[in-house]
Motif scaffolding. Structure first.
Motif, short mmCIF file in Angstrom:
data_model
loop_
_atom_site.label_atom_id
_atom_site.label_comp_id
_atom_site.label_asym_id
_atom_site.label_seq_id
_atom_site.Cartn_x
_atom_site.Cartn_y
_atom_site.Cartn_z
N UNK A 83 10.06 -1.24 -3.58
CA UNK A 83 8.83 -1.73 -4.22
C UNK A 83 8.08 -0.59 -4.89
N UNK A 84 8.05 0.58 -4.27
CA UNK A 84 7.39 1.73 -4.88
C UNK A 84 8.08 2.12 -6.18
N UNK A 85 9.39 2.08 -6.17
CA UNK A 85 10.13 2.44 -7.38
C UNK A 85 9.92 1.41 -8.49
N UNK A 86 9.89 0.14 -8.09
CA UNK A 86 9.66 -0.91 -9.08
C UNK A 86 8.28 -0.77 -9.71
N UNK A 87 7.31 -0.26 -8.92
CA UNK A 87 5.95 -0.07 -9.44
C UNK A 87 5.80 1.23 -10.22
N UNK A 88 6.88 2.02 -10.24
CA UNK A 88 6.85 3.26 -11.00
C UNK A 88 6.10 4.40 -10.34
N UNK A 89 5.90 4.33 -9.01
CA UNK A 89 5.15 5.39 -8.33
C UNK A 89 6.04 6.25 -7.46
N UNK A 90 7.34 6.02 -7.47
CA UNK A 90 8.28 6.83 -6.70
C UNK A 90 9.52 7.05 -7.52
N UNK A 91 9.95 8.29 -7.62
CA UNK A 91 11.14 8.60 -8.40
C UNK A 91 12.39 8.13 -7.67
N UNK A 92 13.47 8.09 -8.39
CA UNK A 92 14.72 7.56 -7.83
C UNK A 92 15.67 8.67 -7.38
N UNK A 93 15.22 9.92 -7.41
CA UNK A 93 16.15 11.02 -7.09
C UNK A 93 16.23 11.32 -5.59
N UNK B 35 0.84 -1.20 0.00
CA UNK B 35 0.00 0.00 0.00
C UNK B 35 0.87 1.25 0.00
N UNK B 36 0.36 2.32 -0.56
CA UNK B 36 1.10 3.58 -0.57
C UNK B 36 1.25 4.08 0.87
#
Length: 206
Positions: free
Chosen positions: A148-158, A84-85
């Motif tokens: 997991x958030x990054x893998x799902x594309x909902x969190x940037x990597x910066x 969950x977010x």
């Protein structure tokens, strides 16, 4: 002589911890004596000292158990797929922890006990070590959530993952402090507030 079952031993230890937690929540650690604990649990000194060497030992046990409850709830949430977010996760976990009546305490009283435990770590090296260990484990768990958030594309990597983890832990701590001080801090308020903050579009400062 019949052997005492492990279930009986566990139940007696639980009785002592829950009774001591009620005393500490009412009067604070330093305002509670071992005699207060003995009266609360209805046991003799010998029965209590069979499990704990003294008040400090009971405090340490309550601290370890309380931190484990909170940490375990987050670790369980981190294993969900997809996770969950942060707004939904914090609301779900903290709402569940505070409504679970840990040690038989009402949610505001339990929150107050947690705050007391945190403050006690400032003077007790043993408790501080327990808190440090729990904090480190929480940061690792949140770090996995960030991945997991990054893998799902909902969190940037910066943004460093540990920065996100520490911020979410601070949010959880603030929620518990508000409940302890003011009460009636509903999980949906936390969720809606975080959701609103997460929807803000970052602005560059010229």
């Amino acid at each position: 002589m019949a052997r005492v079952s492990q279930e009986h031993l566990d139940a007696r230890r639980r009785q002592i911890l829950d009774g001591a937690a009620r005393c500490f929540a009412r009067n604070g650690f330093h305002g509670t004596s071992m005699q207060d604990v003995l009266k609360e649990v209805g046991l003799s000194a010998g029965a209590v000292y069979r499990y704990f060497s003294g008040k400090e030992d009971i405090i340490a046990a309550i601290t370890e158990e309380t931190f484990a409850v909170i940490r375990g709830a987050f670790e369980e949430a981190a294993r969900m797929t997809p996770p969950p977010t942060p707004d939904a996760l914090l609301s779900r976990v903290l709402g569940g922890v505070l409504s679970g009546q840990v040690h038989g305490l009402e949610r505001r009283i339990f929150a107050a006990l947690v705050v007391q435990l945190w403050s006690e770590t400032l003077r007790d090296e043993r408790l501080a070590a327990l808190l440090d260990e729990g904090y480190a484990i929480m940061r690792v768990a949140w770090g996995k959530l960030v991945d997991a958030y990054r893998a799902a594309g909902i969190l940037s990597s910066d943004v460093p993952g540990d920065h996100v983890a520490r911020t979410m832990i601070a949010t959880a701590q603030g929620f518990i402090v508000q409940e302890a001080l003011f009460g009636d801090v509903r999980p949906e308020v936390l969720e809606n507030g975080l959701c609103g903050l997460m929807s803000i579009t970052p602005q560059k400062i010229s």
